[in-house]
Structures are given as structure tokens and as C-alpha cells.
Design a protein around this motif. Structure first.
Motif, PDB file in Angstrom:
ATOM      1  N   HIS A  24       0.799  -1.216   0.000  1.00 20.14           N
ATOM      2  CA  HIS A  24       0.000   0.000   0.000  1.00 20.14           C
ATOM      3  C   HIS A  24       0.837   1.275   0.000  1.00 20.14           C
ATOM      4  CE1 HIS A  24      -3.350  -2.709   1.080  1.00 20.14           C
ATOM      5  NE2 HIS A  24      -4.089  -1.780   0.513  1.00 20.14           N
ATOM      6  N   PRO A  26       2.762   3.855  -1.821  1.00 20.57           N
ATOM      7  CA  PRO A  26       2.827   4.176  -3.256  1.00 20.57           C
ATOM      8  C   PRO A  26       4.249   4.082  -3.815  1.00 20.57           C
ATOM      9  CG  PRO A  26       1.490   5.787  -2.070  1.00 20.57           C
ATOM     10  CD  PRO A  26       2.173   4.955  -1.028  1.00 20.57           C
ATOM     11  N   THR A  44      -3.578 -10.313   0.015  1.00 21.82           N
ATOM     12  CA  THR A  44      -5.029 -10.245   0.216  1.00 21.82           C
ATOM     13  C   THR A  44      -5.567 -11.628   0.538  1.00 21.82           C
ATOM     14  OG1 THR A  44      -5.111  -8.476  -1.434  1.00 21.82           O
ATOM     15  CG2 THR A  44      -7.205  -9.447  -0.758  1.00 21.82           C
ATOM     16  N   VAL A  93      -7.160   9.353   6.128  1.00 20.97           N
ATOM     17  CA  VAL A  93      -6.312   9.333   4.924  1.00 20.97           C
ATOM     18  C   VAL A  93      -6.669  10.495   4.007  1.00 20.97           C
ATOM     19  CG1 VAL A  93      -5.738   8.045   2.835  1.00 20.97           C
ATOM     20  CG2 VAL A  93      -5.869   6.863   5.030  1.00 20.97           C
ATOM     21  N   SER A 112      -4.303  11.530  -6.562  1.00 23.19           N
ATOM     22  CA  SER A 112      -3.596  10.255  -6.678  1.00 23.19           C
ATOM     23  C   SER A 112      -4.418   9.093  -6.113  1.00 23.19           C
ATOM     24  CB  SER A 112      -2.240  10.328  -5.957  1.00 23.19           C
ATOM     25  OG  SER A 112      -2.422  10.406  -4.544  1.00 23.19           O
ATOM     26  N   LEU A 113      -5.331   9.384  -5.183  1.00 25.32           N
ATOM     27  CA  LEU A 113      -6.233   8.360  -4.645  1.00 25.32           C
ATOM     28  C   LEU A 113      -7.650   8.512  -5.198  1.00 25.32           C
ATOM     29  CD1 LEU A 113      -5.340   7.850  -0.862  1.00 25.32           C
ATOM     30  CD2 LEU A 113      -4.854   6.362  -2.794  1.00 25.32           C
ATOM     31  N   ASN A 137     -11.030   2.715  -4.411  1.00 24.26           N
ATOM     32  CA  ASN A 137     -10.211   1.498  -4.504  1.00 24.26           C
ATOM     33  C   ASN A 137      -9.312   1.268  -3.296  1.00 24.26           C
ATOM     34  OD1 ASN A 137     -11.196   0.461  -6.843  1.00 24.26           O
ATOM     35  ND2 ASN A 137      -9.631   1.330  -8.170  1.00 24.26           N
ATOM     36  N   TYR A 138      -8.721   2.300  -2.754  1.00 22.32           N
ATOM     37  CA  TYR A 138      -7.787   2.116  -1.638  1.00 22.32           C
ATOM     38  C   TYR A 138      -8.493   1.646  -0.371  1.00 22.32           C
ATOM     39  CZ  TYR A 138      -3.909   3.258   1.562  1.00 22.32           C
ATOM     40  OH  TYR A 138      -2.904   3.198   2.501  1.00 22.32           O
ATOM     41  N   PHE A 139      -9.808   1.855  -0.316  1.00 20.83           N
ATOM     42  CA  PHE A 139     -10.569   1.608   0.907  1.00 20.83           C
ATOM     43  C   PHE A 139     -11.569   0.459   0.735  1.00 20.83           C
ATOM     44  CE2 PHE A 139      -9.528   6.057   0.282  1.00 20.83           C
ATOM     45  CZ  PHE A 139      -8.816   6.369   1.437  1.00 20.83           C
ATOM     46  N   ASP A 140     -11.187  -0.571   0.020  1.00 22.93           N
ATOM     47  CA  ASP A 140     -12.179  -1.574  -0.381  1.00 22.93           C
ATOM     48  C   ASP A 140     -12.094  -2.906   0.354  1.00 22.93           C
ATOM     49  OD1 ASP A 140      -9.743  -2.170  -1.561  1.00 22.93           O
ATOM     50  OD2 ASP A 140     -10.423  -1.661  -3.572  1.00 22.93           O
ATOM     51  N   MET A 316      -2.853   0.957   6.871  1.00 22.50           N
ATOM     52  CA  MET A 316      -3.567   1.691   5.831  1.00 22.50           C
ATOM     53  C   MET A 316      -3.359   3.200   5.990  1.00 22.50           C
ATOM     54  SD  MET A 316      -5.162  -0.355   3.736  1.00 22.50           S
ATOM     55  CE  MET A 316      -6.518   0.588   3.058  1.00 22.50           C
ATOM     56  N   GLN A 320       0.363   5.975   3.319  1.00 27.11           N
ATOM     57  CA  GLN A 320       0.372   7.184   2.499  1.00 27.11           C
ATOM     58  C   GLN A 320       1.401   8.221   2.989  1.00 27.11           C
ATOM     59  OE1 GLN A 320      -1.131   7.476  -0.433  1.00 27.11           O
ATOM     60  NE2 GLN A 320      -1.821   5.367  -0.120  1.00 27.11           N
TER      61      GLN A 320
END
Length: 364
Positions: A24, A26, A44, A93, A112-113, A137-140, A316, A320
């Protein structure tokens, strides 16, 4: 009698938390060497499978002791906790991205997110965030986990009706996901669906769940099965590792053709086979009930695995800022080493701090 924790579960969950952090951050160079780069499955799968096993210990025993009503109440409590963890992660975030400003290449960190739509219409999308119809997507991962937890009481009750019934339900839901029948909307302005379809990923979760429950028998050591697992893992490398695909068009075309079987959204079949092969190898490498898992590193990672939800949330959030710091530091090798090690130390510190709070030392 209280069930003893399986050391393998805690250790591999701890390893998975570190890998998830790297995945995660970047553009982290270390992420080029995580298992996902060399095979169809990744961290995952570790998170979902091991969460299923952990839930079998926690929630399965609740059902055995107290019945269906108490089970549903406890699952609802856990869903409540995870839901608000999801909301808090998003808000924190998003705030970090706003404060960070603009990247060296002129792209804002908010963009970017893909959070620009939220900044333009926060009121409307805040409702979507709470209703899980707005899932960037980052928080799925946590929304997927919430839906799977909703299915858990149904699967446990089904196993009491007939031992094979939950597996029929698992397969039917997984097949529905493969044909795109279970897509959940991820944003109101397009037809994009959740990146992780919970009805596909539940198959792996409940595989771990019923393995730990003993409903699904765990395969013992067999030399032929071990050889088959090792061969499968090795053979898949050229079709997953980008270096092979860049070297020869055959691997690139082959990877494209088998893409439906390796699809991450719907949890393609080859992802399941690859992960179970890796799992079989790892379980037997560490010995009977993890007898070879010894030493200070194992103990530290086991503590991380025991506090996986708090560690995951922390990872998470800090991924960042670490990426932002690396942008400002120039992304040198030295900067990446420092950044990643600080990340690992933060996760480990979080695990030990949460464990200390759970012990409620002020009571004694």
C-alpha cells in the motif's frame, strides 16, 4: 476449555500485515519483491483466508457455547466495529492527502487516490460512504470483509443442517461472482463495481473457516502432493512476473488469456489454487502445529498477527505518509530502507500497545 491459539495462524498473519503495508505504500521499491509479483495470489489471500480461520475460533466457539442468537449479536458487534474503522480510515487518509498538497510531478495527492469527487461533493458522497455505495479502490478491503461477516451466521447454520450445504452455497455464490451477477456499485457517477467482490472472496474465507472448524479436513503431508504444489507454484511464475512478460510476448499473451482465471475482483480459480498450494507448502515447512516457529522474530510477528485489525488499520493510514515522505526524500535506496523500517516498527509498536491495553493493566 479455552482453545489454544495456533502459532502458525498468528505468525503468518503477522507476515501478511507487513506485506500488506509494503503493497500500500505508493511506488515502494520493496513492493517489487512481495509474493504478489511472482504468483497469482498475494497478501489479500493471506488476510482473507486467515481471517476466516480466526473467525472460526472466535465466532464458531460462540455458536457452540451460546447458540445462534448470541452468535448473530457478536457478529453484528464486529461488523459495527469494522464499519467505523472503515469510515475513520477514509477520513484520516483523506485529510492527510489534503494537507500533503501536490506531488513533485504536479499531481495532487488527493487526485492520486481519486478523491477529487469527494472533495467536490462531500455531502452526497459522505452518505455513499456510510451506505457503502461509495467505495474508492484504496478503501475496499474492509467493506468486503463486512459483507462476508454478514454471510457467516448463514454458513454456520447451514453446516448444522447438512455438512455439505455450506460448500454448495459457497460454490454457488462464487460462480455468481464469476459471471458478474453479484457486482456492488462503488461510485454513483459510473458503473464501476467494488474492486473486491465479497461473493467471490467468501469462497476463500469460508475455506479457512471450515478448515479451522474441522468441517473440512486438512490434508496431511504427502510427498506427491507437496511435489505437485511446488511444481505448480514454480510454473506459474513466468505468467505472473512482469519481467518474463517483458522478455517474451508469449508470456504476455498467455497471461492475458488466463486473466479471467487470475482476476482479483471476482477471485479467479487460479488464485485459489495458487494460494492453497503456497499454504500447503508453508504449513508443512513450519512443522507440526508450527513446531519450527521459534525465536524473537517469530514472537514479534506473532504479536502483530494477534492484533491484526488494529495493525491493518494503522498500516492503511501510515502507508500514504510514508509514500509522501519518500517523494520528498527523492526515493533513494537509503530512503526506502528507512521508510519501510519505520513502517514495520510502527506496526509492531501498535501491536504491542494494543495488547497492553487489552490486558487492562489499570485493573490490577
Amino acid at each position: 476449555m479455552k482453545r489454544l491459539r495456533d502459532p502458525r495462524l498468528d505468525f503468518f498473519r503477522g507476515v501478511g500485515m507487513l506485506i500488506i503495508l509494503l503493497a500500500h505504500i505508493p511506488n515502494d521499491g520493496w513492493a517489487l519483491w512481495i509474493p504478489a509479483r511472482f504468483g497469482f495470489s498475494d497478501a489479500t489471500e493471506m488476510f482473507v483466508f486467515q481471517s476466516g480461520m480466526a473467525c472460526a475460533i472466535a465466532f464458531g466457539s460462540t455458536f457452540d457455547r451460546s447458540g445462534a442468537f448470541v452468535l448473530i449479536a457478536r457478529v453484528a458487534q464486529r461488523i459495527w466495529q469494522i464499519f467505523w474503522a472503515h469510515v475513520v480510515i477514509f477520513i484520516v487518509v483523506a485529510a492527510i492527502m489534503v494537507v500533503a498538497g501536490t506531488r513533485y510531478d504536479g499531481v495532487t495527492y488527493v487526485d492520486s487516490l481519486n478523491l477529487v469527487p469527494f472533495m467536490k461533493d462531500p455531502g452526497h458522497l459522505l452518505v455513499g460512504l456510510l451506505m457503502l455505495t461509495y467505495v474508492p479502490n484504496y478503501f475496499d478491503i474492509l467493506p468486503m470483509y463486512i459483507v462476508i461477516l454478514v454471510l457467516m451466521p448463514l454458513m454456520i447454520l447451514a453446516s448444522k443442517v447438512d455438512r455439505s450445504l455450506p460448500f454448495v452455497l459457497m460454490i454457488l455464490l462464487w460462480l455468481a461472482a464469476q459471471f458478474g451477477l453479484t457486482r456492488l456499485p462503488a461510485e454513483p457517477w459510473s458503473d464501476r463495481s467494488w474492486f473486491f467482490d465479497p461473493f467471490g472472496w467468501q469462497f476463500l474465507f469460508f475455506t479457512g473457516f471450515f478448515l479451522m472448524r474441522g468441517v473440512l479436513p486438512a490434508p496431511g503431508y504427502d510427498r506427491r502432493l507437496m511435489s505437485l504444489a511446488i511444481v505448480f507454484v514454480i510454473v506459474t511464475v513466468p505468467f505472473a512476473w512482469v519481467r518474463f512478460q517483458e522478455a517474451h510476448p508469449f508470456f504476455q499473451m498467455a497471461a492475458a488469456r488466463i486473466a479471467p482465471l487470475t482476476d482479483k475482483t471476482d477471485f479467479g480459480l487460479l488464485r485459489f489454487i495458487h494460494f492453497m498450494a503456497l499454504c500447503y507448502i508453508a504449513v508443512h515447512l513450519v512443522g507440526e502445529r508450527g513446531s519450527r516457529l521459534r525465536g524473537p522474530v517469530v514472537r514479534v510477528l506473532s504479536v502483530v498477527g494477534q492484533q491484526s485489525l488494529a495493525v491493518f488499520i494503522t498500516g492503511m493510514v501510515i502507508a500514504q505518509p510514508i509514500g509522501i515522505a519518500l517523494d520528498h526524500a527523492g526515493r533513494t535506496i537509503c530512503a526506502e530502507v528507512v521508510g519501510n523500517l519505520i513502517g514495520f516498527a510502527t506496526l509492531i509498536g501498535t501491536a504491542y500497545l494494543v495488547r497492553w491495553f487489552k490486558l487492562s493493566p489499570w485493573k490490577s
